[in-house]
Design an enzyme around this catalytic site. Structure first.
Site, PDB file in Angstrom:
ATOM      1  N   ARG A 114       0.811  -1.345   0.014  1.00 13.85           N
ATOM      2  CA  ARG A 114       0.025   0.110   0.056  1.00 13.85           C
ATOM      3  C   ARG A 114       0.649   1.364   0.025  1.00 13.85           C
ATOM      4  O   ARG A 114       0.413   2.395   0.417  1.00 13.85           O
ATOM      5  CB  ARG A 114      -0.851  -0.029   0.955  1.00 13.85           C
ATOM      6  CG  ARG A 114      -1.935  -1.178   1.132  1.00 13.85           C
ATOM      7  CD  ARG A 114      -3.128  -0.817   1.972  1.00 13.85           C
ATOM      8  NE  ARG A 114      -3.921  -1.819   1.862  1.00 13.85           N
ATOM      9  CZ  ARG A 114      -4.171  -3.090   2.997  1.00 13.85           C
ATOM     10  NH1 ARG A 114      -3.209  -3.287   3.571  1.00 13.85           N
ATOM     11  NH2 ARG A 114      -4.793  -4.151   2.592  1.00 13.85           N
ATOM     12  N   LYS A 136       3.307  11.590 -11.232  1.00  9.80           N
ATOM     13  CA  LYS A 136       2.654  10.748 -12.063  1.00  9.80           C
ATOM     14  C   LYS A 136       3.327   9.442 -12.397  1.00  9.80           C
ATOM     15  O   LYS A 136       4.574   9.441 -12.878  1.00  9.80           O
ATOM     16  CB  LYS A 136       2.336  11.626 -13.615  1.00  9.80           C
ATOM     17  CG  LYS A 136       1.136  12.407 -13.293  1.00  9.80           C
ATOM     18  CD  LYS A 136       0.988  12.661 -15.076  1.00  9.80           C
ATOM     19  CE  LYS A 136      -0.105  13.728 -15.047  1.00  9.80           C
ATOM     20  NZ  LYS A 136      -0.405  14.298 -16.407  1.00  9.80           N
ATOM     21  N   GLU A 178      10.206  18.515 -24.563  1.00  8.72           N
ATOM     22  CA  GLU A 178       9.398  18.751 -23.518  1.00  8.72           C
ATOM     23  C   GLU A 178       9.725  20.228 -22.663  1.00  8.72           C
ATOM     24  O   GLU A 178       8.918  20.673 -22.306  1.00  8.72           O
ATOM     25  CB  GLU A 178       9.519  17.645 -22.502  1.00  8.72           C
ATOM     26  CG  GLU A 178       8.925  16.217 -23.062  1.00  8.72           C
ATOM     27  CD  GLU A 178       7.475  16.261 -22.532  1.00  8.72           C
ATOM     28  OE1 GLU A 178       6.669  17.185 -22.351  1.00  8.72           O
ATOM     29  OE2 GLU A 178       6.762  15.022 -22.820  1.00  8.72           O
ATOM     30  N   LYS A 215       7.537  23.368 -13.665  1.00  8.67           N
ATOM     31  CA  LYS A 215       6.742  22.004 -13.141  1.00  8.67           C
ATOM     32  C   LYS A 215       6.228  22.131 -12.061  1.00  8.67           C
ATOM     33  O   LYS A 215       5.280  21.815 -11.570  1.00  8.67           O
ATOM     34  CB  LYS A 215       7.652  20.736 -13.724  1.00  8.67           C
ATOM     35  CG  LYS A 215       6.923  19.484 -13.237  1.00  8.67           C
ATOM     36  CD  LYS A 215       6.406  18.821 -14.445  1.00  8.67           C
ATOM     37  CE  LYS A 215       5.614  17.640 -14.150  1.00  8.67           C
ATOM     38  NZ  LYS A 215       5.840  16.367 -14.542  1.00  8.67           N
ATOM     39  N   GLU A 225      -4.004  17.202 -11.163  1.00 11.18           N
ATOM     40  CA  GLU A 225      -4.570  17.501 -12.673  1.00 11.18           C
ATOM     41  C   GLU A 225      -5.872  17.790 -12.689  1.00 11.18           C
ATOM     42  O   GLU A 225      -6.721  16.802 -13.677  1.00 11.18           O
ATOM     43  CB  GLU A 225      -3.986  16.380 -13.615  1.00 11.18           C
ATOM     44  CG  GLU A 225      -3.931  16.995 -15.070  1.00 11.18           C
ATOM     45  CD  GLU A 225      -3.527  16.002 -15.993  1.00 11.18           C
ATOM     46  OE1 GLU A 225      -2.327  15.543 -15.990  1.00 11.18           O
ATOM     47  OE2 GLU A 225      -4.226  15.461 -16.955  1.00 11.18           O
ATOM     48  N   ARG A 229      -3.003  21.693 -14.274  1.00 14.00           N
ATOM     49  CA  ARG A 229      -1.838  20.770 -14.806  1.00 14.00           C
ATOM     50  C   ARG A 229      -2.001  20.159 -16.015  1.00 14.00           C
ATOM     51  O   ARG A 229      -1.254  19.738 -16.665  1.00 14.00           O
ATOM     52  CB  ARG A 229      -1.895  19.649 -13.774  1.00 14.00           C
ATOM     53  CG  ARG A 229      -0.464  18.878 -13.976  1.00 14.00           C
ATOM     54  CD  ARG A 229      -0.180  17.846 -12.934  1.00 14.00           C
ATOM     55  NE  ARG A 229       1.114  16.916 -13.061  1.00 14.00           N
ATOM     56  CZ  ARG A 229       1.323  16.077 -12.293  1.00 14.00           C
ATOM     57  NH1 ARG A 229       0.932  16.216 -10.874  1.00 14.00           N
ATOM     58  NH2 ARG A 229       2.509  15.372 -12.570  1.00 14.00           N
ATOM     59  N   ASN A 233       0.177  18.761 -20.834  1.00 18.87           N
ATOM     60  CA  ASN A 233      -0.353  17.891 -21.775  1.00 18.87           C
ATOM     61  C   ASN A 233      -0.348  18.458 -23.045  1.00 18.87           C
ATOM     62  O   ASN A 233      -0.575  17.953 -24.201  1.00 18.87           O
ATOM     63  CB  ASN A 233      -1.673  17.116 -21.645  1.00 18.87           C
ATOM     64  CG  ASN A 233      -1.648  16.528 -20.291  1.00 18.87           C
ATOM     65  OD1 ASN A 233      -0.779  15.955 -19.900  1.00 18.87           O
ATOM     66  ND2 ASN A 233      -2.896  16.414 -19.657  1.00 18.87           N
ATOM     67  N   HIS A 236       0.280  16.737 -26.497  1.00 14.02           N
ATOM     68  CA  HIS A 236       0.381  15.339 -26.231  1.00 14.02           C
ATOM     69  C   HIS A 236      -0.653  14.467 -26.587  1.00 14.02           C
ATOM     70  O   HIS A 236      -0.735  13.114 -26.700  1.00 14.02           O
ATOM     71  CB  HIS A 236       0.562  14.963 -24.525  1.00 14.02           C
ATOM     72  CG  HIS A 236       1.977  15.189 -24.054  1.00 14.02           C
ATOM     73  ND1 HIS A 236       2.435  16.348 -24.061  1.00 14.02           N
ATOM     74  CD2 HIS A 236       2.383  14.330 -23.362  1.00 14.02           C
ATOM     75  CE1 HIS A 236       3.783  16.123 -23.405  1.00 14.02           C
ATOM     76  NE2 HIS A 236       3.785  15.016 -23.123  1.00 14.02           N
ATOM     77  N   HIS A 240       0.581  11.499 -28.554  1.00  9.13           N
ATOM     78  CA  HIS A 240       0.223  10.242 -27.905  1.00  9.13           C
ATOM     79  C   HIS A 240      -0.254   9.328 -29.109  1.00  9.13           C
ATOM     80  O   HIS A 240      -0.117   8.004 -29.346  1.00  9.13           O
ATOM     81  CB  HIS A 240      -0.740  10.056 -26.842  1.00  9.13           C
ATOM     82  CG  HIS A 240      -0.141  10.185 -25.370  1.00  9.13           C
ATOM     83  ND1 HIS A 240      -0.667  10.300 -24.379  1.00  9.13           N
ATOM     84  CD2 HIS A 240       1.410  10.254 -25.227  1.00  9.13           C
ATOM     85  CE1 HIS A 240       0.138  10.905 -23.415  1.00  9.13           C
ATOM     86  NE2 HIS A 240       1.435  10.704 -23.750  1.00  9.13           N
ATOM     87  N   HIS A 253       9.022   9.643 -27.794  1.00 11.40           N
ATOM     88  CA  HIS A 253       8.014  10.453 -27.214  1.00 11.40           C
ATOM     89  C   HIS A 253       7.968  12.089 -27.360  1.00 11.40           C
ATOM     90  O   HIS A 253       7.320  12.737 -28.012  1.00 11.40           O
ATOM     91  CB  HIS A 253       7.981  10.192 -25.789  1.00 11.40           C
ATOM     92  CG  HIS A 253       6.964  10.970 -24.762  1.00 11.40           C
ATOM     93  ND1 HIS A 253       5.558  10.824 -25.017  1.00 11.40           N
ATOM     94  CD2 HIS A 253       7.421  12.320 -23.978  1.00 11.40           C
ATOM     95  CE1 HIS A 253       5.122  11.764 -24.259  1.00 11.40           C
ATOM     96  NE2 HIS A 253       5.905  12.489 -23.762  1.00 11.40           N
TER      97      HIS A 253
HETATM   98  N1  GLY Z   1       3.828  15.170 -18.110  1.00 15.75           N
HETATM   99  C1  GLY Z   1       2.884  15.530 -17.647  1.00 15.75           C
HETATM  100  C2  GLY Z   1       2.576  15.972 -15.993  1.00 15.75           C
HETATM  101  O1  GLY Z   1       3.225  15.456 -15.406  1.00 15.75           O
HETATM  102  O2  GLY Z   1       1.471  16.494 -15.840  1.00 15.75           O
END
Ligand code: GLY
Length: 338
Positions: A114, A136, A178, A215, A225, A229, A233, A236, A240, A253
């Site tokens: 956990r 994430k 990025e 960030k 998010e 946040r 993206n 993306h 993606h 990527h």
């Molecule tokens: N890579 C996008 C984020 O961490 O929200």
């Protein structure tokens, strides 16, 4: 060395950026316990060994390089290895590698007993500027990226810029994509820095520091998010789709994100973006039929039956999130790639 604190109450942690930090990992991480070091076959093994040398009791577990290791079966193997090492809830996991290792290891840490503590040591520029910070963690399910995961913050991050020296140039470019993304959504001055400067090795520490500051600011305001946040993206959604269509054997990527940004910015922004992407040796044209990439977008987490949460940059340093129907999104994309 620069240290940046991510202020998240009881989940706060520091990101340390500088040369030669790997050999001092025990100054930043609590390694006086069992430590499971996760790395991949593409990462020079001396990086994981440098961390192991500082631990009282550790194992190094190596997964195959590549997105294939972000799978439920790889996760199961990691968890079984953690169990064989008889780790308790007080022990820790250290991820040494790029985004795949960080995402897989972070998720394993979040579910083992956990939740146990974990640390990130990103060794790619892409992981340094983005995925190693912010909590994430995830694995993929079939072709759908990051669909099984958790928000689970690391206890600390070390970015040793010396580890970037062994990275192939294409990987550096993918990381720069990025950072360019973050400048477009949040930091006009950083974008102008990219316009005026070459992407030389000397600039990596500044690029990482500025990206981590962006960030941190975003994650502190919206850790899970629910709003802001989402701007991270940017590029993306299509990115993606391209990734799912071609697989990472074709484009990395960051290269997919570079392409993904082009349809979702204004003409004026795109005009300034393209020369920067070219300077960073990133793609600005998609050689395949874009329709096939678009078919994957309906499965994206950002897509709902009302449309796709799309991040748009009409002005450098500012992003807005708009819900766009799939056919309007396709039109934007086809205007650029047809
Ligand atoms: N890579 C996008 C984020 O961490 O929200």
């Amino acid at each position: 060395m620069t240290s940046i604190k991510v202020n998240l109450g009881e989940r706060e942690y520091a990101v340390h950026i500088g040369k030669g930090l790997l050999g001092d990992a025990d100054k930043f991480f609590n390694l006086k316990r069992k430590v499971f070091i996760l790395t991949d076959s593409g990462v020079p093994c001396e990086y994981a060994k440098a961390v192991a040398k500082l631990c009282e009791s550790s194992v190094i577990y190596t997964v195959n390089e590549g997105e294939g290791s972000k799978s439920i079966s790889a996760l199961e193997n990691v968890l079984k290895a953690m169990m064989s090492f008889e780790m308790s809830r007080k022990d820790a996991l250290v991820c040494v590698g790029g985004g795949v290792v960080g995402d897989l290891g972070g998720f394993a840490a979040s579910v083992y007993m956990r939740g146990i503590e974990f640390y990130n040591v990103p060794t790619t520029l892409l992981a340094a500027v983005d995925s190693s910070v912010g909590g994430k963690t995830a694995v993929n399910l079939g072709n759908t990226k990051n669909i099984v995961g958790a928000f689970y913050q690391p206890r600390g991050v070390i970015i040793d810029t010396d580890t970037l020296k062994t990275l192939p140039k294409r990987h550096i470019s993918a990381g720069i994509a990025e950072a360019i993304k973050m400048s477009l959504t949040s930091d006009k001055a950083l974008f102008e820095f990219f316009e005026k400067n070459d992407f030389s090795e000397d600039s990596y520490e500044k690029i990482i520091t500025e990206a981590v500051k962006i960030k941190k600011a975003v994650v502190e305001k919206d850790e899970k998010e629910s709003g802001l946040r989402k701007i991270l993206n940017f590029g993306h959604t299509l990115g993606h789709g391209i990734e799912a269509d071609g697989g990472l054997s074709e484009l990395y990527h960051g290269e997919c994100v570079a392409l993904g940004m082009l349809p979702v910015c204004s003409d004026a922004v795109r005009e300034r973006l393209i020369p920067i992407l070219k300077k960073a040796s990133l793609p600005t044209e998609y050689k395949k039929n874009i329709d096939s990439a678009l078919t994957y977008i309906v499965h994206d987490k950002k897509a709902t039956c009302d449309g796709i949460d799309t991040v748009i940059v009409n002005e450098i340093g500012n992003a807005e999130i708009r819900k766009i129907g799939f056919s309007d999104f396709s039109m934007l994309v086809k205007k650029i790639f047809s």
